[in-house]
Design a protein around this motif. Structure first.
Motif, PDB file in Angstrom:
ATOM      1  N   HIS A 272      -6.426   0.479   4.746  1.00 42.95           N
ATOM      2  CA  HIS A 272      -5.221   0.712   4.319  1.00 42.95           C
ATOM      3  C   HIS A 272      -6.334   1.140   2.336  1.00 42.95           C
ATOM      4  O   HIS A 272      -5.377   1.809   1.617  1.00 42.95           O
ATOM      5  CB  HIS A 272      -4.681  -1.129   3.675  1.00 42.95           C
ATOM      6  CG  HIS A 272      -3.726  -0.640   5.034  1.00 42.95           C
ATOM      7  ND1 HIS A 272      -2.620  -0.259   5.442  1.00 42.95           N
ATOM      8  CD2 HIS A 272      -2.678  -2.026   5.537  1.00 42.95           C
ATOM      9  CE1 HIS A 272      -2.546  -0.368   6.307  1.00 42.95           C
ATOM     10  NE2 HIS A 272      -2.381  -1.829   6.414  1.00 42.95           N
TER      11      HIS A 272
ATOM     12  N   CYS B 244       1.533   1.146  -3.684  1.00 45.29           N
ATOM     13  CA  CYS B 244       1.266   2.133  -4.295  1.00 45.29           C
ATOM     14  C   CYS B 244       0.742   3.692  -3.985  1.00 45.29           C
ATOM     15  O   CYS B 244      -0.041   4.106  -4.865  1.00 45.29           O
ATOM     16  CB  CYS B 244      -0.642   0.953  -4.258  1.00 45.29           C
ATOM     17  SG  CYS B 244      -0.062  -0.230  -4.932  1.00 45.29           S
ATOM     18  N   ARG B 245       0.510   3.800  -2.833  1.00 41.97           N
ATOM     19  CA  ARG B 245       0.222   5.717  -2.914  1.00 41.97           C
ATOM     20  C   ARG B 245       1.615   6.436  -3.321  1.00 41.97           C
ATOM     21  O   ARG B 245       1.205   7.622  -3.988  1.00 41.97           O
ATOM     22  CB  ARG B 245       0.512   5.744  -0.609  1.00 41.97           C
ATOM     23  CG  ARG B 245       0.093   6.823  -0.397  1.00 41.97           C
ATOM     24  CD  ARG B 245      -0.705   6.893   0.897  1.00 41.97           C
ATOM     25  NE  ARG B 245      -1.517   6.409   1.502  1.00 41.97           N
ATOM     26  CZ  ARG B 245      -1.132   4.796   2.221  1.00 41.97           C
ATOM     27  NH1 ARG B 245       0.015   4.390   2.446  1.00 41.97           N
ATOM     28  NH2 ARG B 245      -2.220   4.397   2.577  1.00 41.97           N
ATOM     29  N   GLU B 246       2.737   5.998  -2.973  1.00 41.29           N
ATOM     30  CA  GLU B 246       3.853   7.070  -4.099  1.00 41.29           C
ATOM     31  C   GLU B 246       4.223   6.749  -5.246  1.00 41.29           C
ATOM     32  O   GLU B 246       3.904   7.337  -6.117  1.00 41.29           O
ATOM     33  CB  GLU B 246       4.834   6.521  -3.085  1.00 41.29           C
ATOM     34  CG  GLU B 246       5.085   6.499  -1.645  1.00 41.29           C
ATOM     35  CD  GLU B 246       5.189   7.895  -1.533  1.00 41.29           C
ATOM     36  OE1 GLU B 246       5.157   9.216  -2.032  1.00 41.29           O
ATOM     37  OE2 GLU B 246       4.284   8.643  -0.474  1.00 41.29           O
TER      38      GLU B 246
ATOM     39  N   LYS C 122      -2.037   1.919  -8.318  1.00 40.95           N
ATOM     40  CA  LYS C 122      -3.453   1.542  -8.316  1.00 40.95           C
ATOM     41  C   LYS C 122      -4.367   0.750  -8.560  1.00 40.95           C
ATOM     42  O   LYS C 122      -4.637  -0.648  -8.109  1.00 40.95           O
ATOM     43  CB  LYS C 122      -3.841   2.964  -7.964  1.00 40.95           C
ATOM     44  CG  LYS C 122      -3.923   4.086  -7.082  1.00 40.95           C
ATOM     45  CD  LYS C 122      -4.639   4.818  -6.698  1.00 40.95           C
ATOM     46  CE  LYS C 122      -3.660   6.336  -6.113  1.00 40.95           C
ATOM     47  NZ  LYS C 122      -4.244   7.452  -5.565  1.00 40.95           N
TER      48      LYS C 122
ATOM     49  N   SER D  13      -7.619   4.562   2.249  1.00 39.20           N
ATOM     50  CA  SER D  13      -6.816   5.327   2.239  1.00 39.20           C
ATOM     51  C   SER D  13      -6.273   5.816   1.586  1.00 39.20           C
ATOM     52  O   SER D  13      -5.795   7.026   0.776  1.00 39.20           O
ATOM     53  CB  SER D  13      -6.006   5.506   3.662  1.00 39.20           C
ATOM     54  OG  SER D  13      -4.806   4.062   3.334  1.00 39.20           O
ATOM     55  N   LEU D  14      -6.158   4.324   0.617  1.00 39.39           N
ATOM     56  CA  LEU D  14      -5.774   4.423  -1.378  1.00 39.39           C
ATOM     57  C   LEU D  14      -6.355   5.104  -2.220  1.00 39.39           C
ATOM     58  O   LEU D  14      -6.338   5.719  -3.077  1.00 39.39           O
ATOM     59  CB  LEU D  14      -5.181   3.157  -0.994  1.00 39.39           C
ATOM     60  CG  LEU D  14      -4.131   3.222  -2.675  1.00 39.39           C
ATOM     61  CD1 LEU D  14      -3.129   3.885  -2.780  1.00 39.39           C
ATOM     62  CD2 LEU D  14      -3.789   1.354  -2.359  1.00 39.39           C
ATOM     63  N   LEU D  15      -7.943   4.352  -1.888  1.00 32.66           N
ATOM     64  CA  LEU D  15      -8.895   4.868  -3.222  1.00 32.66           C
ATOM     65  C   LEU D  15      -9.858   5.578  -2.546  1.00 32.66           C
ATOM     66  O   LEU D  15     -10.369   6.159  -4.205  1.00 32.66           O
ATOM     67  CB  LEU D  15      -9.559   3.436  -3.407  1.00 32.66           C
ATOM     68  CG  LEU D  15      -8.142   2.542  -3.446  1.00 32.66           C
ATOM     69  CD1 LEU D  15      -8.487   0.901  -4.120  1.00 32.66           C
ATOM     70  CD2 LEU D  15      -7.918   2.439  -4.993  1.00 32.66           C
TER      71      LEU D  15
ATOM     72  N   PHE E 245       0.785  -0.486  -0.309  1.00 30.95           N
ATOM     73  CA  PHE E 245       0.175   0.195  -0.325  1.00 30.95           C
ATOM     74  C   PHE E 245       0.719   1.405   0.110  1.00 30.95           C
ATOM     75  O   PHE E 245       0.657   2.187  -0.576  1.00 30.95           O
ATOM     76  CB  PHE E 245      -0.730  -0.209   1.077  1.00 30.95           C
ATOM     77  CG  PHE E 245      -1.578  -0.997   0.853  1.00 30.95           C
ATOM     78  CD1 PHE E 245      -3.294  -0.525   0.300  1.00 30.95           C
ATOM     79  CD2 PHE E 245      -2.020  -1.961   1.598  1.00 30.95           C
ATOM     80  CE1 PHE E 245      -4.012  -1.581   0.250  1.00 30.95           C
ATOM     81  CE2 PHE E 245      -3.028  -3.067   1.508  1.00 30.95           C
ATOM     82  CZ  PHE E 245      -3.811  -2.859   0.839  1.00 30.95           C
ATOM     83  N   GLU E 246       2.240   1.438   0.535  1.00 31.87           N
ATOM     84  CA  GLU E 246       2.730   1.845   0.677  1.00 31.87           C
ATOM     85  C   GLU E 246       3.370   2.179  -0.916  1.00 31.87           C
ATOM     86  O   GLU E 246       4.029   3.563  -1.352  1.00 31.87           O
ATOM     87  CB  GLU E 246       4.067   1.790   1.141  1.00 31.87           C
ATOM     88  CG  GLU E 246       3.662   1.807   2.947  1.00 31.87           C
ATOM     89  CD  GLU E 246       3.323   3.105   4.286  1.00 31.87           C
ATOM     90  OE1 GLU E 246       2.921   4.249   2.981  1.00 31.87           O
ATOM     91  OE2 GLU E 246       2.910   3.390   5.017  1.00 31.87           O
TER      92      GLU E 246
ATOM     93  N   PRO F 230       1.087   6.239  -8.276  1.00 32.38           N
ATOM     94  CA  PRO F 230       0.112   6.038  -8.016  1.00 32.38           C
ATOM     95  C   PRO F 230      -0.309   4.803  -9.340  1.00 32.38           C
ATOM     96  O   PRO F 230      -1.607   4.270  -9.445  1.00 32.38           O
ATOM     97  CB  PRO F 230      -0.477   7.114  -8.574  1.00 32.38           C
ATOM     98  CG  PRO F 230       0.269   8.097  -7.587  1.00 32.38           C
ATOM     99  CD  PRO F 230       1.903   7.515  -8.078  1.00 32.38           C
TER     100      PRO F 230
END
Length: 617
Positions: A580, A551-553, A558, A583-585, A548-549, A555
């Motif tokens: 998780h 994919c957050r950095e 995703k 917060s990401l999507l 998840f970290e 994008p």
């Protein structure tokens, strides 16, 4: 296909880099010197060193010595191994006078003493008091077992009684004498200069790396010598960090300072730009389809000379390749066309790395060869397009495999996506109608610019039977087939930090994720997902959290994690997965988030289902 070894033929134009190295070596007042050839794994360090070496290998006044640190991995003392190798090379390649024999004998003796002294520093000073006869009579293990009680006071008294003239009894005097004997041997054997090429140092353990570098500076840094070291600078810095773990502050700064003391002239190989990679790949195919290698190499050299006069933008491509290579072959023409289509993506995704580009092409040709053994003709352009997806969007590639497996090799989703992206749709209602036929998981693909460009690129795949292409990609589809070999040192280092036991190290790694190339990010994503699949409990999984970290950095990944989560057995997902995913999507892909939560709310995993229901409300 092409071999993966170093090459004397310059396909990239390293003439300016090799000239920089040879200029330093040829300038006598710069000797002794140490030259560092730095570059990523696969950037061409070994080939560049081989090109430099070739200039001197037939000069009888110059002794060229090659040392591969990796081959000597496991030796206890890297310093003495390198020293002994250099002395042995001089012995085997020069004719000795009586005086030279004596100097060489003294050198070999001192190499042995330095090795023993190194062991004594590790195991206890009294090891030295055994003398050469005692040492010869017993192994190091036997000796150490008998040296449990070390009388340091008696050792000091004996040294003071013997005085400073007994040079064989101290490491320091042996090093000093080694310098003198080494320089005397060079003079006596009429060697103009010695050039030592040290390759594959970055494959060695930190202890071997540091030992070899210290040998260069402390023991062999004598007149008329030049050392050329090929390595990935980051791995050398990592070895320094391991060597000085107690030093406070930024470890990389310590590594930099240490490296600057040992390597006087750093020469860095930059990643290939698009023009250079285009030339490189076209030369590879030209060599593959040329009947005579000598003739090819002459034309290659002619092109490189033309490049010098026509400037940096001059490239070997579809527009001019026929002016240099008169190859009458439709397969060759197709290969050059293929190059123009895939190089832009390879350049961006593989970060301009020539070895990774070569391995991509070799994999493609291997699969074509396997298919031909079954009388199946794979179209190169179709295969290359699917392989790009395989490299950079592994979850989508796996998803497409599953779709075609149940539909006779066709993927209806690709046809939908091709229709949506085929042209700019001015009528928003019609555009909405087309996208409404997609699931949230499918819609998120259209938010990925890489996927859109891939869908738009030729050839179109809507009506292709893709079953044979996926059949010969089964090695990639196997869970155990993480392609670590294509992970750059930066990516390997990043994944180690992400999975570190230290939260501070993990946080540093997260901050650096945005600097990854598309290929590096994809390879890390693939490695993490496979680690997650192999874990029994994800509640405290560092791999799962790191996904998840990442994919957050990055994008663009995703869409990949949505596909991954949709296919992962929900009974194994911890409740924190919903947080998780939210917060990401939540802001960027609410439909995809809603679809995931709805699916999880129906899960037999009661804890996951209850949390998902609460988040839906």
């Amino acid at each position: 296909m092409w071999n993966d070894n170093e090459s004397l033929s310059d396909y990239i134009d390293y003439s300016h880099l090799s000239k920089a190295v040879t200029t330093i070596i040829d300038t006598d007042n710069l000797l002794p010197c140490s030259i560092g050839i730095y570059g990523d794994w696969g950037s061409g360090k070994s080939s560049l060193m081989r090109m430099v070496e070739k200039k001197y290998e037939n000069d009888s006044d110059i002794l060229v010595i090659k040392f591969n640190g990796w081959l000597f991995e496991g030796y206890e003392d890297a310093k003495s191994v390198l020293m002994g190798r250099i002395v042995d090379e001089i012995i085997s390649k020069r004719k000795f006078s009586e005086k030279a024999v004596k100097y060489a004998a003294k050198l070999l003796k001192r190499v042995d003493w330095i090795k023993v002294a190194g062991s004594s520093l590790k195991y206890g000073m009294s090891f030295l008091t055994l003398g050469p006869v005692g040492i010869a009579a017993m192994s190091l293990a036997d000796t150490m077992s008998k040296m449990k009680d070390i009388d340091y006071e008696n050792y000091i008294k004996e040294k003071q009684e013997k005085g400073s003239d007994d040079s064989d009894d101290t490491l320091r005097s042996n090093i000093q004498e080694f310098h003198k004997n080494f320089e005397a041997l060079i003079e006596e054997t009429k060697i103009k200069k010695i050039i030592v090429f040290i390759d594959d140092l970055d494959r060695c353990s930190p202890d071997t790396i540091i030992g070899t570098l210290e040998a260069i500076k402390l023991f062999l840094f004598t007149k008329k010598t030049a050392f050329v070291i090929g390595a990935d600078e980051r791995l050398i810095k990592y070895a320094v960090k391991r060597r000085f773990p107690e030093v406070p502050g930024e470890n990389l700064e310590v590594g930099r300072d240490y490296l600057e003391k040992l390597i006087q002239y750093p020469i860095r190989i930059p990643p290939l730009n698009r023009i250079e990679l285009t030339t490189y790949v076209n030369l590879l195919f030209s060599q593959l389809y040329s009947k005579d290698f000598e003739e090819f190499d002459g034309i290659r050299n002619h092109f490189m000379q033309a490049k010098l006069t026509k400037g940096f933008d001059f490239t070997l491509d579809q527009t001019n390749i026929s002016e240099f290579f008169k190859i009458k072959n439709t397969e060759f023409d197709d290969a050059i066309l293929l190059c123009s289509q895939i190089v832009p993506v390879l350049n961006l995704g593989l970060n301009g790395n020539p070895r990774q580009a070569k391995r991509f092409l070799n994999t493609m040709l291997i699969r074509i060869s396997m298919a031909s053994a079954k009388s199946i003709n794979l179209k190169r352009r179709v295969l290359a397009k699917l392989m790009l997806l395989e490299y950079f969007k592994p979850e989508t590639f796996t998803d497409f495999h599953d779709i075609q497996a149940g539909n006779n090799g066709e993927i209806s989703l690709i046809e939908k996506l091709e229709n949506i992206t085929s042209s700019a749709i001015e009528d928003e209602d019609k555009e909405g109608e087309k996208t409404n036929s997609l699931t949230p998981e499918e819609k998120i693909l259209l938010e990925d610019n890489w996927i859109i460009d891939w869908i738009k690129s030729e050839p179109k795949l809507a009506k292709e039977n893709l079953q044979p292409y996926f059949y010969f990609s089964r090695d990639k589809l196997a869970i155990s087939a993480v392609n670590i070999q294509r992970m750059t040192p930066k990516a390997q280092e990043m994944i180690l930090k992400l999975l570190s036991e230290s939260e501070a190290v993990q946080k540093i790694a997260v901050k650096g994720l945005a600097t990854l190339s598309s290929s590096e990010a994809a390879s890390i994503f693939e490695a993490l997902t496979q680690k997650v699949r192999q874990e029994e409990n994800l509640s405290n999984s560092k791999s799962f959290k790191a996904l998840f970290e990442l994919c957050r950095e990055k994008p663009e990944l995703k869409s990949q994690i949505v596909i991954f989560l949709n296919k992962y057995p929900d009974h194994k997902l911890p409740a924190v997965t919903t947080t998780h995913a939210e917060s990401l999507l939540k802001d960027s892909n609410p439909e995809a988030l809603s679809q995931l939560l709805t699916s999880w709310s129906k899960s037999p995993n009661k804890v996951l289902a209850n949390v998902a229901k609460k988040k839906i409300k």
